[in-house]
Design an enzyme around this catalytic site. Structure first.
Site, PDB file in Angstrom:
ATOM      1  N   ASP A 155      19.031  13.638  41.924  1.00  0.00           N
ATOM      2  CA  ASP A 155      19.149  13.102  40.565  1.00  0.00           C
ATOM      3  C   ASP A 155      18.343  13.982  39.608  1.00  0.00           C
ATOM      4  O   ASP A 155      17.116  13.931  39.583  1.00  0.00           O
ATOM      5  CB  ASP A 155      18.630  11.663  40.532  1.00  0.00           C
ATOM      6  CG  ASP A 155      18.902  10.958  39.214  1.00  0.00           C
ATOM      7  OD1 ASP A 155      19.187  11.641  38.203  1.00  0.00           O
ATOM      8  OD2 ASP A 155      18.830   9.711  39.187  1.00  0.00           O
TER       9      ASP A 155
ATOM     10  N   HIS B  83      22.315  10.768  40.742  1.00  0.00           N
ATOM     11  CA  HIS B  83      22.254   9.570  39.920  1.00  0.00           C
ATOM     12  C   HIS B  83      23.517   8.731  40.152  1.00  0.00           C
ATOM     13  O   HIS B  83      24.566   9.242  40.494  1.00  0.00           O
ATOM     14  CB  HIS B  83      22.144   9.963  38.444  1.00  0.00           C
ATOM     15  CG  HIS B  83      21.684   8.853  37.555  1.00  0.00           C
ATOM     16  ND1 HIS B  83      20.394   8.375  37.582  1.00  0.00           N
ATOM     17  CD2 HIS B  83      22.345   8.108  36.621  1.00  0.00           C
ATOM     18  CE1 HIS B  83      20.271   7.401  36.700  1.00  0.00           C
ATOM     19  NE2 HIS B  83      21.440   7.225  36.115  1.00  0.00           N
TER      20      HIS B  83
ATOM     21  N   CYS C 100      20.460   2.043  36.655  1.00  0.00           N
ATOM     22  CA  CYS C 100      20.352   3.108  35.653  1.00  0.00           C
ATOM     23  C   CYS C 100      19.531   2.625  34.448  1.00  0.00           C
ATOM     24  O   CYS C 100      18.353   2.332  34.585  1.00  0.00           O
ATOM     25  CB  CYS C 100      21.749   3.583  35.256  1.00  0.00           C
ATOM     26  SG  CYS C 100      21.791   5.002  34.170  1.00  0.00           S
TER      27      CYS C 100
END
Length: 290
Positions: free
Chosen positions: A223, A258, A166
């Site tokens: 995502d 995500h 991330c």
């Protein structure tokens, strides 16, 4: 020889807000992600030297979580770059997973100057109070200092890789553009484009010409925070970049969003996470980090 497997991983007891207590680095989970999923993975530290250490980065003492096989030296090195929640239990667990496979794995706290995200109740507050204030140049300097520490404590810096998630996935790209000593990097759903700020003056796509090592990018088709168009732009930039950069690869998982590797969150996609983990291990081995 390192074998890509995750058989040593067993389920972890879930945490909840009432039992949450901030402890040592690598312990507990951020308040913003509680309650933690019952499928959270826990890797034991049997046979490992594991725990908190400190790294001198200029005038700053940077805490870091380190795991490595007990009593062994000349180990391949993986720098684990944490996500928005800092060096919490999941990041420490990833370090232990690598260590079980023969690596010296170390995760520095790159938020040490900005504060502790663990106690903030929302991701939005973490973004505003922590992420927006982290200077890329300081994060990269802290990673340089962490690499130096690893080289002085049993690591073989001729076999150096980074693995970021991330927020840390973006930094993994930037570090591959920063350190010529790096053999390769794996970036899990790291942003490639974005706003330019005083703290973050350039994004990975802006510095493709500086890539010193090939990167494996692992992303989710669902995502919403990372449009597929940005991945396509990065692919095109890499195709016109340095020869070494052209060895980079992207894997996009169709059902994943995500944070699909984050086993402590509802976003976790076990099949994709396990496939990505195996690909990452093979990637490191193929590029001399094993």
């Amino acid at each position: 020889m390192l074998k890509p497997e995750i058989d040593s991983l067993v389920p972890h007891v879930p945490f909840n807000r009432r039992t949450f207590i901030k402890a040592a680095l690598g312990s507990g989970f951020a308040a913003a992600v509680l309650p933690v999923s019952a499928q959270t993975i826990h890797t034991d530290s049997e046979g490992l030297e594991a725990g908190e250490i400190a790294v001198h980065s200029g005038d700053t003492l940077v805490p870091a979580y380190r795991a490595q096989p007990q009593g062994k030296t000349q180990l391949p090195v993986i720098i684990v770059i944490h996500e928005a929640f800092g060096v919490h239990e999941h990041i420490a667990d990833v370090c232990r997973r690598f260590a079980k496979l023969g690596y010296l794995a170390i995760a520095p706290d790159l938020f040490v100057r900005q504060g502790d995200p663990m106690s903030l109740p929302t991701v939005q507050q973490i973004s505003q109070q922590i992420l927006s204030k982290v200077k890329d140049e300081e994060a990269l300097a802290d990673l340089d200092a962490t690499v130096a520490w690893a080289g002085e404590h049993g690591g073989d810096l001729n076999r150096l890789g980074v693995n970021g998630f991330c927020w840390g996935g973006r930094i993994a790209w930037l570090y591959a553009e920063h350190n010529p000593q790096l053999k390769t990097a794996v970036a899990w759903y790291g942003h490639l484009v974005g706003e330019h700020t005083a703290a973050a003056p350039a994004n990975p796509i802006d510095r493709v010409g500086d890539l010193h090592a090939p990167v494996l990018g692992l992303y989710g088709l669902q995502d919403k925070s990372i449009p597929q168009a940005s991945i396509e732009r990065m692919k095109q930039a890499i195709a016109h970049g340095p020869q070494v950069a052209r060895g980079s690869q992207f894997v996009v998982y169709g059902d994943a969003g995500h944070a699909f590797f984050a086993d402590y969150r509802p976003s976790y996609k076990r099949a994709d996470a396990e496939d990505g983990w195996r690909r990452a291990l093979v990637w490191f081995k193929q590029h001399g980090v094993a």
